[in-house]
Scaffold this motif. Structure first.
Motif, PDB file in Angstrom:
ATOM      1  N   MET A 156     -12.179  -1.390  13.611  1.00 25.26           N
ATOM      2  CA  MET A 156     -11.791  -0.350  12.900  1.00 25.26           C
ATOM      3  C   MET A 156     -13.516   0.283  12.541  1.00 25.26           C
ATOM      4  O   MET A 156     -14.640  -0.227  12.850  1.00 25.26           O
ATOM      5  N   TYR A 177       5.931  -3.955   6.621  1.00 27.08           N
ATOM      6  CA  TYR A 177       5.702  -2.428   6.886  1.00 27.08           C
ATOM      7  C   TYR A 177       7.437  -1.644   6.588  1.00 27.08           C
ATOM      8  O   TYR A 177       8.111  -3.028   7.094  1.00 27.08           O
ATOM      9  N   PRO A 202     -12.250  -1.811   4.123  1.00 23.05           N
ATOM     10  CA  PRO A 202     -11.453  -2.072   4.303  1.00 23.05           C
ATOM     11  C   PRO A 202     -11.029  -0.296   5.470  1.00 23.05           C
ATOM     12  O   PRO A 202     -11.486   0.553   4.327  1.00 23.05           O
ATOM     13  N   PRO A 203     -10.587  -0.779   6.443  1.00 24.38           N
ATOM     14  CA  PRO A 203      -9.635   1.070   7.015  1.00 24.38           C
ATOM     15  C   PRO A 203      -8.617   1.465   6.390  1.00 24.38           C
ATOM     16  O   PRO A 203      -8.054   0.782   6.003  1.00 24.38           O
ATOM     17  N   PRO A 204      -8.519   2.347   6.939  1.00 24.00           N
ATOM     18  CA  PRO A 204      -7.152   2.966   6.275  1.00 24.00           C
ATOM     19  C   PRO A 204      -6.346   2.560   6.468  1.00 24.00           C
ATOM     20  O   PRO A 204      -4.708   2.472   5.984  1.00 24.00           O
ATOM     21  N   ARG A 205      -6.311   2.169   8.040  1.00 16.96           N
ATOM     22  CA  ARG A 205      -4.770   1.691   8.624  1.00 16.96           C
ATOM     23  C   ARG A 205      -4.657   0.457   9.410  1.00 16.96           C
ATOM     24  O   ARG A 205      -6.274   0.379  10.134  1.00 16.96           O
ATOM     25  N   ARG A 210       0.895  -1.057  -0.128  1.00 21.44           N
ATOM     26  CA  ARG A 210       0.318  -0.044  -0.317  1.00 21.44           C
ATOM     27  C   ARG A 210       0.917   0.851  -0.169  1.00 21.44           C
ATOM     28  O   ARG A 210       2.126   1.302   0.268  1.00 21.44           O
ATOM     29  N   TRP A 264       4.195   3.624  11.419  1.00 26.87           N
ATOM     30  CA  TRP A 264       3.656   1.592  11.952  1.00 26.87           C
ATOM     31  C   TRP A 264       4.635   1.442  13.891  1.00 26.87           C
ATOM     32  O   TRP A 264       4.115   1.305  13.953  1.00 26.87           O
ATOM     33  N   ASN A 293       1.172   3.746   1.795  1.00 31.85           N
ATOM     34  CA  ASN A 293       0.995   3.676   2.989  1.00 31.85           C
ATOM     35  C   ASN A 293       2.170   3.300   3.963  1.00 31.85           C
ATOM     36  O   ASN A 293       2.897   3.231   5.109  1.00 31.85           O
ATOM     37  N   GLU A 349     -14.038   1.743   9.586  1.00 29.17           N
ATOM     38  CA  GLU A 349     -15.077   1.216   8.244  1.00 29.17           C
ATOM     39  C   GLU A 349     -13.901   0.090   8.020  1.00 29.17           C
ATOM     40  O   GLU A 349     -12.533  -0.226   8.678  1.00 29.17           O
TER      41      GLU A 349
END
Lengths: 290, 290, 290, 290
Positions: B228, B102, B232-235, A73, B4, A75, B230
């Motif tokens: 979460m 990450y 899919p979640p942003p993170r 992603r 992260w 991010n 939402e």
């Protein structure tokens, strides 16, 4: 009675006319509690072979497919997932009580034509079985016979089971799950073609023995539990009687070599079937805790 | 350090530079032997939801496919098998330590670009983990809060974990596997759209807590363990830190309602991952023995 | 310019900045109408190899799976269906214009990272191409060279294409689709291992030739159109330039032996890609009408 | 004769006792040559709907799965491929002559029990058909009736076919392939649930008509060619008689709207089945050249 049946060898009706779980009914909390007492050191064993294209599998089935997807992603985080296509009877796996039938009837008398179709099984499917947990007993036939592995087509008889248990100083009890070691999984590693051409295993003489001892399951280090002089074999009489008449579970293609090396003859055995709705079987990773 | 990471929150190198199994290393035989002592009655629970097209699953993934094949042989015997196509992260499933990363690195520093590809993961894959066996501790957050289920987006904090454990009179120990009950799986049954739009779960405040208590795994009755707002979640910060930094196992979409009803707060927990070669995860049927 | 590009060899922008179909734009109705005039006898050829597990396929890909389901209804009628799992690049197949890229860009400059993901391609996918219909020209290189098949690693050059066309008394025209016969598909039948270890095919010298003649597609009786000394090859320069720079279609693993036996050097060629949404390619059955 | 047969309506034995291709035998080179003469402008039409999870499909079948894999090589080049899992009868697709049977027999009398199994069909499979190429005739029933689409359960009779052809000034000829437009595919776009609950289509009165005119194939813009008041329907008499008795090809879920808009009533029609070994059917992209 057809060629498949054996007089008196049946558990139909024993746990009710509606029962779809067979010998699972023998696994009472009390029995499981006792089995947990077998844990002495906490050393734990996975009895599964690899689940992969090159894993052990009936040669008439397709090989397991796996493809991995992944993304990175913006991010900075990345993730992956797999897509798996497989027969449910792949690698180390267990057979549901709807896996085989004869004379048109499944275990406990359910008509096969009504209950098995392209959408799966509406009776006796793998998701009717929540777990197999209890005492696992290793009968290390290969070690008892003093061989690395039994030969293709070599039968393990009821008498062999008794003598092996005696030699190991193990008493078979109602509700036991049998871990039957023939050594044959070594052939899988050495000679795939030989592994796929037959196997050593139990013969029909063991059927009354399995019934008399109220064995819940037989798990072995071969493809089909039972002796086969060729593969595919003309008949599978142990499958027919054990699954369909006794409602007994068969688990195949196990790796029992570590248990054998440590001479673990009894353990807490946990087999956790995937709850695959209406499924005919599933891959499993049986866990032995000693 | 990227967005992260969390200072000091890492198990990299703790079990050697080559380690691919993370917190599994905490599951010593002695600890497993102690966990087996928790079995009081032998009552046993399958914590799995159904594995099927309509089962719980990340809505961006495809639904599980199953087709059943069968035949009736001229000799009167019949048999069936299934073909299954699924994401390995389907239904009740566990994440391998290669599932997320990450800054280009997997758990223990392995470069993602070298070790994750279309053929799977060459490091930290699911088949590197033979089993998770040990003490399972239910933290029944929903019961402690006195609700049927927590709300979408409601965070469970480190303080909540402490208070809930205290209310249940349970002491968290190193090597524990957490069974986190939010009640959210009930929403799956009631309102699929809501279930797929976010969830309650643990937030980032629990990461130091998980590290400090040497938790081996977190299993929850939601899709992603973590809160979460939402989907899919942003993170996914808990995924990022728990899997990639701590080498800790996440198991998702469990059914913990029966454990909750029986107020079973500690048990022998057995999770047996399919030994899917180079796999990123797999469906499982976690077994709790009380 | 990277190692992959060739000065002047590009069709980017030629059919607009938004074009996702490349040389398909050359297939005007007038050209198709002329191609239909090539039908003299109506004799028709399927140029496809079998689509099956044992069919021709890049050896790094999984084999095609097919399982058939069937039922017999109580009313006396029965029916069957198949389940197929395959790579879209299996057997006789075509490559979409999103199949390969370099320097991060697809054909016509679209960024690969934005447009290719686990869900497929959002630009240049196979479903953007409704059909390839036009004049097919067989260049029977094996026959012209007087051999049953060219050798592994043997290059077909631009000069070879010219000389072969001349020997066959065929004039290459803008909008042609090339049927390139190396004879290599015979090796598939004789020696699977050899077939999967490389191939004869066109080399980089043909790239300016393909551009100068405005060739729409190259279809060949090998795995990758281009010469490969080993498989997988270190580089695929014809793929890189033809697909990504020229927007030209490659179709692989054809059977051109019947066309060759009948000395059909020009025909009406119809290739009908499955309209697989966001797909990277698809199996096809190219039809030649003479 | 069972409920399914119709006196005199059979092509069994017409092309030999071994024939597995049915009406394909009518497609002589001379007929194909004539059909190529129908190409006037060269305007070409793809008659396929999208092949995707959300594409048109019998609702009892699983949805098509596609997952895309990709990689970026260190040398700067990247490539992608797809994994597709689908029913062979998905989206716009054709039925092989082994797709349905009754009274235990396939087209031309082959016993179903011997020739259809989990491994596929050993007779009348889709790969026995190399192509369908010939004259395509659009009968635009919706336009002739002056409606956007026919209603669910509305039958198209033999008389309707005659009158529509007459109104269009088209003469049906032996060897024709019928493109039957009901307008129903518009319902697919507007109301998926309605599309999956039945359809307008031809009824049993058309069976003698299809036989008398020696029609090779019927392709329609609905799910099953034939009228259905509900889905799944209790009976499929047109399938039974057309496929099993006449050896006639059915192709389903076409998009005929562009042909209709251009009033193209005859064309060169090319349908190229995937050469799926032992397959029961396959997705296709029918191409009409006008």
């Amino acid at each position: 009675m057809s060629e498949w049946g054996h007089a008196g060898l049946t558990n139909w009706g024993r746990w009710g006319a509606d029962d779809e779980r067979g010998t699972f009914n023998l696994l009472t909390p009390a029995l499981i509690q006792q089995a947990a007492r077998l844990v002495k050191t906490g050393k734990t064993y996975s009895l599964s072979m690899p689940l992969e294209a090159e894993g052990p599998q009936w040669p008439q089935r397709h090989k397991t497919w796996k493809v991995t997807t992944f993304n990175n992603r913006p991010n900075g985080m990345g993730s992956a997932d797999d897509v798996v296509t497989m027969h449910s009877h792949s690698g180390t796996h267990m057979d549901a009580l709807c896996h085989v039938w004869y004379d048109g009837q499944l275990y406990n008398g359910f008509p096969a034509i009504e209950h098995v179709g392209s959408s799966g099984a509406t009776h006796n499917s793998i998701d009717k079985l929540p777990f197999l947990v209890g005492r696992g007993v290793l009968l290390d036939i290969a070690a008892w016979k003093g061989v690395e592995y039994l030969q293709l087509g070599e039968a393990v008889t009821a008498d062999d089971l008794d003598q092996c248990a005696k030699a190991q100083n193990v008493t078979i009890q109602p509700g036991d799950m049998l871990l039957l070691r023939t050594g044959w999984i070594r052939i899988f590693r050495q000679n795939r073609q030989l592994y796929n051409s037959g196997e050593p295993g139990i013969d029909e003489s063991t059927l009354p023995w399995l019934k008399a001892h109220d064995i819940v399951a037989v798990a072995a280090d071969n493809q089909a539990i039972e002796v086969m002089g060729e593969l595919p074999p003309p008949r599978l009489p142990v499958h027919a009687a054990a699954i369909r008449d006794l409602g007994l579970y068969l688990i195949e293609n196990l790796n029992l070599d570590e248990l054998s090396a440590d001479r673990i003859y009894e353990c807490l055995l946990v087999i956790a079937p995937l709850q695959l709705t209406s499924g005919i079987g599933c891959p499993v990773n049986p866990i032995a805790i000693a």
